[in-house]
Structure formats: structure tokens, C-alpha cells
Design a protein around this motif. Structure first.
Motif, PDB file in Angstrom:
ATOM      1  N   HIS B  38     -42.258 -28.181   1.921  1.00 12.15           N
ATOM      2  CA  HIS B  38     -42.677 -28.508   0.626  1.00 12.15           C
ATOM      3  C   HIS B  38     -44.392 -28.529   0.738  1.00 12.15           C
ATOM      4  CE1 HIS B  38     -38.851 -29.724  -1.395  1.00 12.15           C
ATOM      5  NE2 HIS B  38     -38.839 -28.668  -0.581  1.00 12.15           N
ATOM      6  N   TYR B 308     -41.026 -25.689  -9.644  1.00  2.03           N
ATOM      7  CA  TYR B 308     -41.011 -24.916  -8.467  1.00  2.03           C
ATOM      8  C   TYR B 308     -39.614 -24.381  -8.222  1.00  2.03           C
ATOM      9  CZ  TYR B 308     -45.684 -26.023  -6.345  1.00  2.03           C
ATOM     10  OH  TYR B 308     -46.979 -25.984  -6.192  1.00  2.03           O
ATOM     11  N   LEU B 319     -41.809 -21.212  -2.606  1.00  2.00           N
ATOM     12  CA  LEU B 319     -41.340 -21.780  -3.654  1.00  2.00           C
ATOM     13  C   LEU B 319     -42.594 -21.767  -4.552  1.00  2.00           C
ATOM     14  CD1 LEU B 319     -39.887 -24.973  -2.634  1.00  2.00           C
ATOM     15  CD2 LEU B 319     -38.755 -23.190  -3.691  1.00  2.00           C
ATOM     16  N   LYS B 321     -44.535 -22.442  -8.299  1.00  2.00           N
ATOM     17  CA  LYS B 321     -44.406 -23.310  -9.666  1.00  2.00           C
ATOM     18  C   LYS B 321     -44.529 -22.307 -10.842  1.00  2.00           C
ATOM     19  CE  LYS B 321     -44.802 -27.516 -11.755  1.00  2.00           C
ATOM     20  NZ  LYS B 321     -45.931 -28.357 -11.626  1.00  2.00           N
ATOM     21  N   GLY B 453     -42.184 -30.336  -5.958  1.00  2.00           N
ATOM     22  CA  GLY B 453     -43.591 -30.307  -6.596  1.00  2.00           C
ATOM     23  C   GLY B 453     -43.368 -31.361  -7.681  1.00  2.00           C
TER      24      GLY B 453
END
Lengths: 453, 453
Positions: B38, B308, B319, B321, B453
Motif C-alpha cells: 500500500h 483504491y 491499486l 484511486k 487508501g
């Protein structure tokens, strides 16, 4: 760098007149004859089928015919069309030749056919006609006329050869999207259709049968007329907008063509490009060789006889003096549907007899090879018809490579092939067969020529 | 008379730079994240998939990015593209509105997709890559990339969603004509494909699976890279050539748009038209409303969540957004294949969150009705995707009829529909069904969003 060279004319350079080559020929083409009396047919005989303005254009000897402003207004949707120098193709071939192509695929129907569909719809609407009928094979002409009718508020009823109706539905859907009604031919809506169906219920149809049906329906309805997409003088007249633009564009390029190459079916695209250059040649301003390319399986110019014959299979039309393989000749099912016609425009035939143009025939596998080569270098997938012209263009360029001559070659790319992709698919899969017409087949086809002229 | 009004730019007006809207936004869009950590992913993570020049364009904050001369040289095959005033449509609607459309169907592949396919092929070739892989649904993107690869001498290998491969063979044949190799997806050539086939031997495939196959093959071959046709920043950057030309053309027309309307799937056509006008708006030179139109059956902007999510179904990508319906959401099989994507470009999503653009959703029957109306008045059969924009354009024009306002509406006609005619055929036959997405279906699709996110 600078591989893309295109010559664009501003809208102010859109021609104001069509050019009539008859005015510059040493003799006019022989007139159409009545099939019964063998006498020349007058305008009145054509009045049930065509509006008077088009009949006048069919017989005029005026050099320039004004283009109505309403027609020019529609032309401006896609015209003036571009002229390209094919630098990437030249490089791929390693030729010293300069290759130019005039591209008509930018029209809404994807070919040169709207150049005449639009004025035909306009003149009919102007004379109070409310409906046009026509025939179509694969659908290039039908979709162009459907487009033109939608803009001038005319009904459009189209008889499409049954085999194409079933196997090539995309162009039918395009005609319907433009609002036209499309029937498979033979249909049970006409006497001619019913007669065929009675004896051949599974008939795949032919262009000749479809013409008979469309003509019959137009003749029976006072508010309707018939429209033809090639062959006749007025159709070729309308297409001269192509060549007039190309003359101006070659001038922009600062070159004059040594060789002009176009494909011929009925002859309208070829005549449209070639005649304005023929005028330049007759005036002594340039001296190009002008060469027609036809399919080896339907070689009306190179193997047909110059004789009076019917324009349709059933023998309903006036007799036309033209290069013909016989009105009951059924060409092999090659993929360039637009070139599968037994005869050749009387005007092109006449100019050929006068020795002003040459003709060659090409087998379809050489043509598709040329089409693929063109697509992979120039980026445009050509319709199967102009691949015949491209095959000869490439052959001419290769002769230049051998001789070292830097000839200027101009060819007519009269349409894109996006609706003909299954033919490319079959070519790439190795499934295409070439059909060269034997001398015996030609001789046999000639046996039924009407005795006339 | 004067129903046809088109605005053409000379080649000297072909933009020299792409416009990067990020430079003018109050904040940049959130970065892509690594699916495991992440953490934002760096350029090096993308190097196995994309050439460095494109990775730099993906993250740049430079306002103008120069277009290489070799790319401009190919653009000139069809660019600058025309802007039309739709006078005939205005008359048919009886609206006081002024309707303009920017037409991208003039490209060799028939849509806006070559605007990014060409630079993607160029940058890959320049960095020594010899082969590109990609996925395609109906084939708009695949045919554009095949075209671009043929011009830059790259091999092109395409995974096409099995259902389209079988049912819509024309675009596959176009890709093959340009020299590309096309596989139905899922295929037995990749681990991802074999895994699907093991559990679902008759799988019809999906864009997500095809992406996985193309990515897997590119990552495994040092001489190969992967190409994507929408969604990412560099793709939208390349498409801004559309809007830059349109800004100049609206200036020629002497008008400024009050409303700008484009369809959105991944967002590249919409962003390409809208962003240069957004720049004008941010600079205070005009004040248009900018409106995205998406299918009611795949409404990522109007019903999706801004979160995300993965770019592909299998969850292999970083990922992003974006507004998403969930990466395992399978849209109903509407006919605008180019709009069937679960997510929305992160850049469009960000601009939407900033309140700079609006969004509406349309059912496909209203869209096809608009497409037919457009074809019968303007003469061009639109692709199913831009019929969404046309439906909203017509609705806006009709609101002007009611209010009496003479608004200036600009819309993006991003491609022609000649290879999509069977969809029109089904619409005209009354066979199309509208699929509006229920709130329950949206909620269910969201359950598998990755927590991030």
C-alpha cells in the motif's frame, strides 16, 4: 521523417462544375438504341425512369455542367478529398517512382459513390419525386444512395442481390440506419422477381435481376424514379469532381502524372479520376498514360466485344454500345463485388476504342496482396475494388525500380475496405481462388449478344 | 443552403505538444499504490511493462510535453481532424442551440485510439522494444495498436475477449490485415489463461482476463512491453491533441462552448477533448460546463465509489484511486463495448472529485435513437460509444428549445460505427434491452474492494 505528405484543397477550391469529356472527344459515343426498333432512343423514353435534369446531363455535349449549390453543400461534408503521396509505400518497394493516391474513402458511405448519389437525389427531389428505387450488390451503391436520400427527404427502396443480403449484412444495416428499405432480390414484390422465384425458389439473385425489379417498381409508381450508380454518362459526369480536384492537387505537388491507374467495373470511379486528366492531355498540358485495371475473371475491356448489348440480364434496358461479355454472363464470385459487371460504361468503351486509354486485367490474389502491402505501409485498408489499381500501381513502380525511371504514378483509392474485411480474412487464410476467364467461356458468353449496331 | 459548416486546420496548426492538465490542478491525483505494501509505486515497478519515456509521461507535472516529429508525421495521415457545426441536426431538432462535433472517425482505425497508439508504438520502438502485447474487447483499441505497430515495424500480439473474437470478426480481421497476431482470451498460452480454462473450459473471457494474459506475456519477454488504450495519465495526455485542435477550431467558428459533452469508458476520449477546454476555463478565458456521459449499465462516475481498486479483474495491477464499481464487476453486455469498464481514469476521477466536471448516465436505447437521428441528419453513422454523448447533446439542445436559450454545445464524435452496424440492426429490429444497474447490484459489487487508501 516527412513520410506523410498530403495535399488538401480548401473548400473554396471545391469545383463549381462537373466536366463533360464528350465535349473534347473527336466524336461522341454511339447513342443507346431501342431494343425493338434499333433506333436511337430519345429523352422521352427515359422519362419514366429518370428526372429530366439527369436525362439532359446524359445527352449533353456542354463542356462544363454547373453543380447546384445544394449539392456542393453536401459535398462539403467530406470534400475536397485528400491526395496523398505514398512515401511509406515507395520506401517499402524501394522504388524511384513517385506514387500518389486520391482517397475517396473519407465520404460517409466510405467510397466515391456519394459523389453521384447526392446529385441524383437532389435532382429527383427538385422535380417532385418522393421515392427512389435502385439495386445493389454488396451494398456500396445502396448505402451511398440511402445516405443521399436521407439528406433530401426521399424514400429509398433497394433490391439487394439475395446472396449479398444474406452473407454481407453490414451494408444492409447501414442502408437501414439511413432509413432505406432493403429487399432481398429476387423478391415476390415484382413480376420479374416472382417469375424467377417460380422457376428457382432458391435463386441467389444477380445484379441483372435486381435492376429489373427496381426498374419495374419505379416505372409503376408516378412519384418514384430509378437511380443507377455507374455506367451511364451522367454518373461519370458527376464523378469528374474527383479528377478535377486531383488536377489541382498534383499542381500543388508540383508534378504531372506519367501514369494514371484506376480500377474499372462499370467505370465511374475510373472515368471520374481520368477524364479531367484526359482533358489536360488533349490540351497538350501533360501526357499521361491512362490505364484501366479490371478483374481477370470479368475482363470486359480486355476480352469482351465492343457491341450493342443490354445493360441488364433480363434485357429490359435500351441497347448500349459497350465492351461486353454478354448480358447473360455471370462473373465468378470474386470479392470485388463492385467490379462484377458484364459490360463497361459506353463512354469508357468509346474512349478505349479511340485509343486514349489502356487496359489490363489482374487476378484477385495479386490484388489482395497489394491491398495488404498498402495497409501495412500507408495505414488504410483499401476496398477490394481499388486493390486492382494498387496491384498495377505496385507493378508499375517495380518496373521503375528495374529501369531506374522516377515515373509519377497517380492512382484512385476509391474506398476503404472496413466492410470488406472478411475478404481479407479469407485471403490471409489462403482460401481465395483465382478465376481467369477462358477463351471458350468468353466465346460462349458472346453467343447471346443481340444483333444490332 | 450552407448546412455543411466544417472547420479545418492546416497541417501547420497541428499541435506541437500534448497538454498535461495536472500542471493546472490545485492538487495532483493520488498516486498508484503497491497492492501488497500500500505504498506508492515508483517508476521502476512499471519498467517491465512500459518504456521509460511513457513512465515519465505518466508521472510528469510538466504542463506541455513535446510531441516527437515522427509521431506528428503519422498524425498527419488524418490530423488535424475536422470540427463540424451540426446545422442539419439543429434544424431537425428545431433547437436554437448551436451544436458542434469534433470528429475522430477519420483515422485509419476509425476512432480516436490511434492518437495514443502511435506515440506508444513510437516510444517503444525508440527504446529497442520489438514487440507489444495488449488486450482488446470489440477491437477498437487492438486495431489502432496493430495499425501503429505496422508503421513502426513492431510485432503486435493481442488477446481479444473470446466472446468478441467469435462474434465480431471484422475488427480481428483488421488487426490481422495490419499484421498483428490475435488470440482469443482466455488462451492456453499463459498461466492466467490456462487457470481460467481449467475451471471454465467454455469461458467467454473478459477484459480483465485478457489484460492479465497480455501483461503476463510482456513481463516474461525482455524484448516485449505492454500497451494500454485508456485509463492511464499518459494515454489521456496523448488524447489532448483532440481538445487543443478543437479550442483553435471553436475560435475559428467565433464561439465558445457553454457545454462540452463526451462519453466515458476508461475516459481517454472525454479527457482528450475536455482537458484543453478546462485549461481555458481555469485561465478564465471561457466558462463551459463539462459533462461526462456513461452507460446506465456501467455507471462508475455516477454510482461507483471513489476508492483504491485494481485495474484488472485478477488483481495483478497496482491499486488506482478511481471511481469504481469493483474490479470483479462484470457489466451487462451492452453494445458500446468501449464503455464496459469497471473503473474510471484516476485523472478524470480526481477532476470529478474536485467538482470541475459533471456526469450523467444514459440507457442504450436512448443512445441508439440519438445515433440514428444523427446519421439521418448529419450523414455519419456514429460508433455506439459516442451515441451516449449524442443522446445528452440532443437532450441539452431540447432543453434549449424549451428555454429559448441559444447555448453553444460541443461534443466528441470519437469514432464511426461502420464496424458496429449489427448493434444498429438489433436496435432497429427492436431487440435491444436496457440494463439499469440496481443499488443492490452496486452494493454487492463493492464488497470486494481492496482495503486501501
Amino acid at each position: 521523417m516527412d513520410n506523410t505528405v498530403k495535399y488538401l484543397l480548401g473548400e473554396d477550391r471545391l469545383p463549381t462544375h462537373w466536366y463533360n469529356v464528350i465535349a473534347d472527344l473527336p466524336s461522341p459515343p454511339p447513342p443507346p438504341l431501342h431494343p425493338g426498333t434499333h433506333e436511337p432512343v430519345g429523352p422521352e423514353a427515359l422519362a419514366p425512369l429518370f428526372p429530366m435534369a439527369l436525362i439532359e446531363q446524359e445527352v449533353t455535349s456542354q463542356r462544363y455542367v454547373p453543380i447546384p449549390e445544394a449539392v456542393r453543400d453536401v459535398y462539403r461534408l467530406w470534400r475536397p478529398s485528400p491526395l496523398y503521396r505514398a512515401r511509406r509505400l515507395e520506401k517499402a518497394l524501394g522504388t524511384p517512382a513517385h506514387i500518389y493516391y486520391k482517397y475517396e474513402g473519407v465520404s460517409p458511405a466510405g467510397s466515391h459513390k456519394p459523389n453521384t448519389a447526392v446529385p441524383q437525389a437532389y435532382y429527383n427531389a427538385a422535380e417532385g419525386v418522393t421515392k427512389l428505387t435502385t439495386e445493389t450488390g454488396a451494398g456500396q451503391w445502396g448505402s451511398a444512395l440511402a445516405f443521399a436520400c436521407s439528406l433530401f427527404g426521399l424514400e429509398c427502396e433497394i433490391w439487394q442481390v439475395r446472396a449479398s443480403y444474406d452473407q454481407k449484412p453490414y451494408r444492409r444495416m447501414m442502408m437501414e440506419t439511413f432509413g432505406a428499405t432493403v429487399h432481398p432480390s429476387p423478391s415476390d414484390l415484382t413480376d420479374s422477381g416472382r417469375a424467377i422465384l417460380a422457376s428457382h425458389p432458391d435463386s441467389p439473385g444477380s445484379l441483372g435481376i435486381a435492376i429489373s425489379e427496381a426498374v419495374e417498381m419505379a416505372a409503376a409508381d408516378p412519384a418514384a424514379r430509378y437511380a443507377l450508380g455507374s455506367v451511364l454518362n451522367h454518373v461519370l459526369l458527376h464523378q469528374t469532381i474527383i479528377g478535377q480536384e486531383a488536377v489541382a492537387q498534383m499542381e500543388m505537388a508540383g508534378e504531372a502524372p506519367d501514369v494514371i491507374i484506376g480500377c474499372t467495373g462499370g467505370g465511374s470511379n475510373f472515368g471520374g479520376l481520368a477524364f479531367p486528366f484526359l482533358a489536360e492531355k488533349l490540351a497538350g498540358r501533360m501526357d499521361p498514360v491512362i490505364r484501366a485495371v479490371e478483374p481477370a475473371s470479368c475482363p470486359s475491356l480486355t476480352k469482351g466485344r465492343y457491341a450493342y448489348d443490354f445493360g441488364d440480364t433480363a434485357g429490359l434496358t435500351p441497347l448500349l454500345k459497350m465492351h461486353t461479355l454478354g448480358h447473360d454472363f455471370i462473373p465468378d464470385p470474386i470479392h470485388a463485388g463492385g467490379l462484377r459487371y458484364h459490360g463497361m460504361s459506353p463512354l469508357i468503351s468509346h474512349v478505349y476504342e479511340l485509343g486514349m486509354i489502356e487496359a489490363v486485367a489482374k487476378a484477385q490474389s495479386e490484388c489482395f496482396a497489394a491491398g495488404v502491402r498498402f495497409a501495412r505501409s500507408e495505414g488504410i485498408v483499401p476496398a477490394p475494388e481499388p486493390t486492382h489499381a494498387l496491384a498495377e500501381t505496385i507493378a508499375e513502380a517495380q518496373r521503375c525500380t528495374d529501369s531506374g525511371e522516377a515515373k509519377v504514378i497517380l492512382t484512385a483509392l476509391c474506398g476503404h475496405g472496413q466492410l470488406d474485411l472478411p475478404s481479407y480474412g479469407r485471403y490471409l487464410a489462403g482460401d481465395l481462388v483465382d478465376h481467369e476467364l477462358s477463351e471458350e467461356a468468353v466465346a460462349a458468353a458472346m453467343e447471346n449478344l443481340p444483333v444490332a449496331g
